[in-house]
Design a protein around this motif. Structure first.
Motif, PDB file in Angstrom:
ATOM      1  N   THR A  84       0.876  -1.133  -0.143  1.00  0.00           N
ATOM      2  CA  THR A  84      -0.003   0.124   0.077  1.00  0.00           C
ATOM      3  C   THR A  84       0.964   1.238  -0.024  1.00  0.00           C
ATOM      4  O   THR A  84       2.108   1.142   0.130  1.00  0.00           O
ATOM      5  N   PRO A  85       0.368   2.223   0.016  1.00  0.00           N
ATOM      6  CA  PRO A  85       1.205   3.578   0.081  1.00  0.00           C
ATOM      7  C   PRO A  85       1.710   3.889   1.220  1.00  0.00           C
ATOM      8  O   PRO A  85       2.869   4.409   1.101  1.00  0.00           O
ATOM      9  N   ILE A  90       6.893   4.303   4.310  1.00  0.00           N
ATOM     10  CA  ILE A  90       8.032   3.853   5.125  1.00  0.00           C
ATOM     11  C   ILE A  90       9.288   3.761   4.259  1.00  0.00           C
ATOM     12  O   ILE A  90      10.442   4.177   4.648  1.00  0.00           O
ATOM     13  N   TYR A  91       9.591   3.510   3.165  1.00  0.00           N
ATOM     14  CA  TYR A  91      10.534   3.072   2.401  1.00  0.00           C
ATOM     15  C   TYR A  91      11.189   4.392   1.977  1.00  0.00           C
ATOM     16  O   TYR A  91      12.458   4.455   2.107  1.00  0.00           O
ATOM     17  N   SER A  92      10.573   5.246   1.586  1.00  0.00           N
ATOM     18  CA  SER A  92      10.995   6.648   1.252  1.00  0.00           C
ATOM     19  C   SER A  92      11.579   7.253   2.560  1.00  0.00           C
ATOM     20  O   SER A  92      12.404   7.977   2.422  1.00  0.00           O
ATOM     21  N   HIS A 141      10.953  -4.055   8.597  1.00  0.00           N
ATOM     22  CA  HIS A 141       9.823  -4.775   9.447  1.00  0.00           C
ATOM     23  C   HIS A 141       9.517  -3.935  10.692  1.00  0.00           C
ATOM     24  O   HIS A 141       8.199  -3.808  11.074  1.00  0.00           O
ATOM     25  N   GLU A 142      10.655  -3.604  11.453  1.00  0.00           N
ATOM     26  CA  GLU A 142      10.395  -3.063  12.760  1.00  0.00           C
ATOM     27  C   GLU A 142       9.586  -1.601  12.606  1.00  0.00           C
ATOM     28  O   GLU A 142       8.727  -1.255  13.300  1.00  0.00           O
ATOM     29  N   ARG A 143      10.096  -0.950  11.467  1.00  0.00           N
ATOM     30  CA  ARG A 143       9.347   0.187  10.788  1.00  0.00           C
ATOM     31  C   ARG A 143       7.776  -0.081  10.758  1.00  0.00           C
ATOM     32  O   ARG A 143       6.964   0.821  11.055  1.00  0.00           O
TER      33      ARG A 143
END
Length: 178
Positions: A84-85, A90-92, A141-143
């Motif tokens: 999802t966005p 999170i990756y950004s 994963h933790e984020r």
């Protein structure tokens, strides 16, 4: 977003790289005789032969949502969404130290009926440009878990083999059907 059949329930499948999201989404779609929405980022990386730039993150999230909306009318009760966005945000934040206001606004529009998080307990597998390392997988994963807690989004953390994961989701979805 376009209107979809009122009985279609969107299931968000979140998780870090190499945690089995795509395999789970596909297996659940087969199990429930419905459709799933593949992760657009994978297609982007394959067609562009590079990872996306910071300036492309919003486009990736929007495209993911557009594909959800396009698949929703074809869904048979459930629409399984491979990311999802929120994952894009999170990756950004991880790679660019910011998700930006527009991307965060898309992530804030969490419109899923149920959220599943895939544990990073499967063997990490390199996947060209899209996957970095087991250490990054664990950090993401933790984020993901922290972000879901902060946003107070109920979720189910699933673990084990693909068959075990499908079984765990099936059990949870029986409660959504009633």
């Amino acid at each position: 977003m376009s209107a979809v059949k009122s009985n279609t329930q969107r299931i968000a499948i979140l998780g870090a790289e190499s945690s089995g999201k795509s395999a789970l989404a596909e297996a659940l779609a087969q199990r429930y005789q419905t459709v799933w929405v593949p992760e657009y980022l994978r297609e982007f990386v394959e067609t562009q032969q590079r990872v996306p730039r910071e300036s492309e993150q919003v486009m990736i999230a929007r495209t993911q949502l557009e594909r959800e909306d396009a698949m929703a009318p074809k869904a048979n009760e459930w629409l399984f969404c491979d990311t999802t966005p929120l994952m894009t945000a999170i990756y950004s934040d991880y790679y660019f130290s910011s998700a930006g206001d527009e991307l965060m606004a898309l992530a804030d529009q969490h419109h899923y009926d149920f959220t599943v998080v895939t544990a990073p307990d499967l063997p990490w597998v390199a996947d060209g440009l899209q996957r970095e390392s087991p250490a990054v997988r664990q950090a993401i994963h933790e984020r993901v878990l922290a972000e879901l807690e902060e946003r107070e989004i109920p979720h189910l953390l699933i673990e084990g083999s693909l068959a075990q994961r499908v079984e765990q989701v099936e059990f949870a979805l029986t409660f959504l059907m009633t």
